[in-house]
Scaffold this motif. Structure first.
Motif, PDB file in Angstrom:
ATOM      1  N   VAL A  29       0.838  -1.203   0.000  1.00 36.09           N
ATOM      2  CA  VAL A  29       0.000   0.000   0.000  1.00 36.09           C
ATOM      3  C   VAL A  29       0.873   1.253   0.000  1.00 36.09           C
ATOM      4  CG1 VAL A  29      -1.681   1.332   1.336  1.00 36.09           C
ATOM      5  CG2 VAL A  29      -1.964  -1.135   1.074  1.00 36.09           C
ATOM      6  N   ASP A  30       1.923   1.253   0.825  1.00 36.53           N
ATOM      7  CA  ASP A  30       2.838   2.394   0.870  1.00 36.53           C
ATOM      8  C   ASP A  30       3.582   2.561  -0.451  1.00 36.53           C
ATOM      9  OD1 ASP A  30       2.097   2.867   3.480  1.00 36.53           O
ATOM     10  OD2 ASP A  30       3.785   1.774   4.350  1.00 36.53           O
ATOM     11  N   TRP A  31       4.019   1.459  -1.029  1.00 33.14           N
ATOM     12  CA  TRP A  31       4.765   1.500  -2.288  1.00 33.14           C
ATOM     13  C   TRP A  31       3.920   2.062  -3.425  1.00 33.14           C
ATOM     14  CZ3 TRP A  31       4.233  -1.446  -6.916  1.00 33.14           C
ATOM     15  CH2 TRP A  31       5.304  -1.294  -7.808  1.00 33.14           C
ATOM     16  N   LEU A  32       2.610   1.798  -3.357  1.00 27.35           N
ATOM     17  CA  LEU A  32       1.705   2.304  -4.391  1.00 27.35           C
ATOM     18  C   LEU A  32       1.312   3.761  -4.157  1.00 27.35           C
ATOM     19  CD1 LEU A  32      -0.584  -0.837  -4.759  1.00 27.35           C
ATOM     20  CD2 LEU A  32       0.979   0.070  -6.494  1.00 27.35           C
ATOM     21  N   SER A  33       1.857   4.359  -3.101  1.00 28.86           N
ATOM     22  CA  SER A  33       1.620   5.785  -2.793  1.00 28.86           C
ATOM     23  C   SER A  33       0.136   6.103  -2.636  1.00 28.86           C
ATOM     24  CB  SER A  33       2.238   6.678  -3.887  1.00 28.86           C
ATOM     25  OG  SER A  33       3.623   6.464  -3.987  1.00 28.86           O
ATOM     26  N   CYS A  47      -5.086  -3.028  -0.344  1.00 24.70           N
ATOM     27  CA  CYS A  47      -4.176  -3.238  -1.478  1.00 24.70           C
ATOM     28  C   CYS A  47      -4.880  -3.005  -2.808  1.00 24.70           C
ATOM     29  CB  CYS A  47      -3.593  -4.647  -1.441  1.00 24.70           C
ATOM     30  SG  CYS A  47      -2.487  -4.965  -0.037  1.00 24.70           S
ATOM     31  N   LEU A  48      -6.099  -3.515  -2.925  1.00 24.36           N
ATOM     32  CA  LEU A  48      -6.859  -3.339  -4.163  1.00 24.36           C
ATOM     33  C   LEU A  48      -7.202  -1.872  -4.403  1.00 24.36           C
ATOM     34  CD1 LEU A  48      -9.311  -6.384  -3.962  1.00 24.36           C
ATOM     35  CD2 LEU A  48      -7.268  -6.165  -5.385  1.00 24.36           C
ATOM     36  N   MET A  49      -7.599  -1.161  -3.347  1.00 20.62           N
ATOM     37  CA  MET A  49      -7.912   0.260  -3.484  1.00 20.62           C
ATOM     38  C   MET A  49      -6.665   1.057  -3.867  1.00 20.62           C
ATOM     39  SD  MET A  49     -11.165   0.311  -2.897  1.00 20.62           S
ATOM     40  CE  MET A  49     -11.192  -1.383  -3.518  1.00 20.62           C
ATOM     41  N   ALA A  50      -5.522   0.707  -3.255  1.00 18.53           N
ATOM     42  CA  ALA A  50      -4.274   1.394  -3.567  1.00 18.53           C
ATOM     43  C   ALA A  50      -3.863   1.160  -5.019  1.00 18.53           C
ATOM     44  CB  ALA A  50      -3.164   0.925  -2.623  1.00 18.53           C
ATOM     45  N   GLN A  52      -5.850   0.316  -7.616  1.00 18.99           N
ATOM     46  CA  GLN A  52      -6.734   0.981  -8.572  1.00 18.99           C
ATOM     47  C   GLN A  52      -6.519   2.498  -8.549  1.00 18.99           C
ATOM     48  OE1 GLN A  52     -10.862   0.215  -7.795  1.00 18.99           O
ATOM     49  NE2 GLN A  52     -11.000   1.643  -6.097  1.00 18.99           N
ATOM     50  N   TYR A  53      -6.194   3.058  -7.369  1.00 18.55           N
ATOM     51  CA  TYR A  53      -5.906   4.493  -7.305  1.00 18.55           C
ATOM     52  C   TYR A  53      -4.652   4.815  -8.110  1.00 18.55           C
ATOM     53  CZ  TYR A  53      -5.467   9.210  -5.418  1.00 18.55           C
ATOM     54  OH  TYR A  53      -5.376  10.567  -5.289  1.00 18.55           O
ATOM     55  N   GLN A  54      -3.631   3.944  -7.973  1.00 15.66           N
ATOM     56  CA  GLN A  54      -2.386   4.141  -8.722  1.00 15.66           C
ATOM     57  C   GLN A  54      -2.632   4.053 -10.224  1.00 15.66           C
ATOM     58  OE1 GLN A  54      -0.332   1.761 -10.475  1.00 15.66           O
ATOM     59  NE2 GLN A  54       1.462   3.093 -10.687  1.00 15.66           N
ATOM     60  N   GLN A  55      -3.646   3.277 -10.621  1.00 12.69           N
ATOM     61  CA  GLN A  55      -4.000   3.120 -12.029  1.00 12.69           C
ATOM     62  C   GLN A  55      -4.899   4.249 -12.541  1.00 12.69           C
ATOM     63  OE1 GLN A  55      -2.916   0.494 -14.202  1.00 12.69           O
ATOM     64  NE2 GLN A  55      -1.463   0.365 -12.512  1.00 12.69           N
ATOM     65  N   GLY A  56      -5.229   5.187 -11.664  1.00 18.21           N
ATOM     66  CA  GLY A  56      -6.007   6.345 -12.089  1.00 18.21           C
ATOM     67  C   GLY A  56      -7.490   6.296 -11.779  1.00 18.21           C
ATOM     68  N   TYR A  57      -7.926   5.283 -11.025  1.00 20.62           N
ATOM     69  CA  TYR A  57      -9.350   5.170 -10.689  1.00 20.62           C
ATOM     70  C   TYR A  57      -9.753   6.278  -9.719  1.00 20.62           C
ATOM     71  CZ  TYR A  57     -13.710   3.208  -8.838  1.00 20.62           C
ATOM     72  OH  TYR A  57     -15.011   3.022  -8.453  1.00 20.62           O
ATOM     73  N   ARG A  58     -10.829   6.995 -10.062  1.00 21.86           N
ATOM     74  CA  ARG A  58     -11.349   8.032  -9.180  1.00 21.86           C
ATOM     75  C   ARG A  58     -12.860   7.921  -9.008  1.00 21.86           C
ATOM     76  NH1 ARG A  58      -6.716   7.847  -8.839  1.00 21.86           N
ATOM     77  NH2 ARG A  58      -5.167   9.525  -8.802  1.00 21.86           N
TER      78      ARG A  58
END
Length: 350
Positions: A29-33, A47-50, A52-58
């Motif tokens: 989670v930390d690594w995915l910022s 982990c899944l939320m992190a 998808q957020y890193q992938q641009g999901y809003r």
């Protein structure tokens, strides 16, 4: 076989998180910022939320609604590796006055009479179909010992909110009038839905209250019941999870305002409706959900109005968790619990 594994690589990778030490989950989670802190949330969902957020999901809903629908359908399909097995699953057509409507029938014990649950899927009234909620229906059917009839209702803005509710109510009436076609315990027909589907179920229950064809019970999973008010949970969880502030704004615009309805109209906000002689309700909320507080408040209002209520909050879950049972062991455990609890609840009212 290899082709199937490649197609389902997302589900397999996500499922592997269940066997990853919590320390490594936190480091991921930390690594995915991931900029949000939800320490009580299921670590796998974190982990899944992190990711998808890193992938641009809003949020679920984008300006391109067709693309949003396709994205939702694709993401749900990618998360299913091996569907829960039931002995009977079959699509059928409901012949309504407005036309033919597709539904999917699940029966965990085809040779035994058991209750029927008419299910309306979530998706903000704008997304979702029989396939996006197929696995959830399988799990609930198996563990509630109930048949499920999942309704593929029309979505806004293709139709108005008024038409959507009319079709969903007509589908309910069709099931009641044609119950002889199913192996149903006499008149033991319950209504259920998640999120927007929970709203639809609540509205139909209120409209049919005190009638012979009223539901025998309600299963409302993190229902949307109040478009007018914003509760503390809305501000606490409006970003970084599956359901966001922008999603709520989009649904409010397309489902309520564009249909010239007031925000407190019981057709869209059943918390302002009539509670007298409503069917007993099992109401579920997720702890990390913009809709948590309104669902809890609705349960309290029903209780004070003399309606039989069972309320349960899954604190470590987020909105949408019933769609994540194929990748999160905790989500699967909790949906199984919902099915089993509803089975026990239903036995007290039929």
């Amino acid at each position: 076989m290899l082709h199937h594994l490649w197609e389902k690589r997302t589900a397999l990778l996500a499922r592997s998180l269940n066997y990853t030490p919590k320390q490594l989950q936190r480091r991921l989670v930390d690594w995915l910022s991931y900029p949000y802190s939800y320490p009580q949330l299921d670590p796998v969902l974190q982990c899944l939320m992190a990711y998808q957020y890193q992938q641009g999901y809003r949020g679920l809903l984008k300006p391109d609604l067709i693309q949003s629908r396709q994205n939702f359908q694709r993401s749900m399909a990618e998360l299913i590796y091996k569907p829960t097995t039931l002995p009977f699953v079959q699509n059928l057509q409901l012949q309504l006055h407005s036309g033919s409507l597709t539904a999917r029938h699940y029966h965990p014990m085809p040779n035994k009479p058991c209750p029927m649950i008419v299910f309306y899927h979530g998706g903000g009234f704008m997304l979702g179909d029989l396939n996006t909620h197929d696995e959830a229906c399988r799990v609930v059917g198996k563990h509630s010992h109930c048949q499920i009839l999942s309704i593929d209702y029309p979505l806004v803005p293709d139709v108005s909110a008024q038409h959507l509710i009319a079709v969903c109510e007509a589908a309910w009436c069709w099931v009641w009038q044609n119950q002889h076609q199913f192996n149903i315990m006499k008149n033991a027909i319950a209504i259920a839905g998640d999120s927007a589907g929970g709203n639809i179920s609540t509205v139909i229950s209120q409209r049919l209250a005190r009638q012979k064809i009223a539901p025998v019970a309600q299963l409302l999973i993190y229902p949307a019941v109040d478009f007018k008010s914003r509760y503390p949970s809305f501000f606490k969880y409006k970003e970084g999870l599956l359901l966001t502030e922008s999603d709520i704004d989009s649904v409010t615009e397309h489902y309520v305002l564009q249909n010239h309805l007031s925000l407190d109209d019981p057709l869209v906000s059943p918390i302002y409706g009539e509670f007298k002689q409503l069917a007993p309700a099992f109401i579920v909320t997720a702890g990390h959900d913009v809709l948590h507080d309104e669902g809890e408040h609705y349960a309290q209002l029903l209780h004070h109005a003399g309606v039989k209520v069972k309320y349960k909050n899954y604190q470590h879950q987020a909105h949408g968790f019933i769609n994540l049972t194929s990748v999160s062991a905790q989500a699967k455990k909790d949906l199984v619990d919902i099915g089993q609890t509803f089975y026990k609840f239903l036995k007290t009212v039929i």
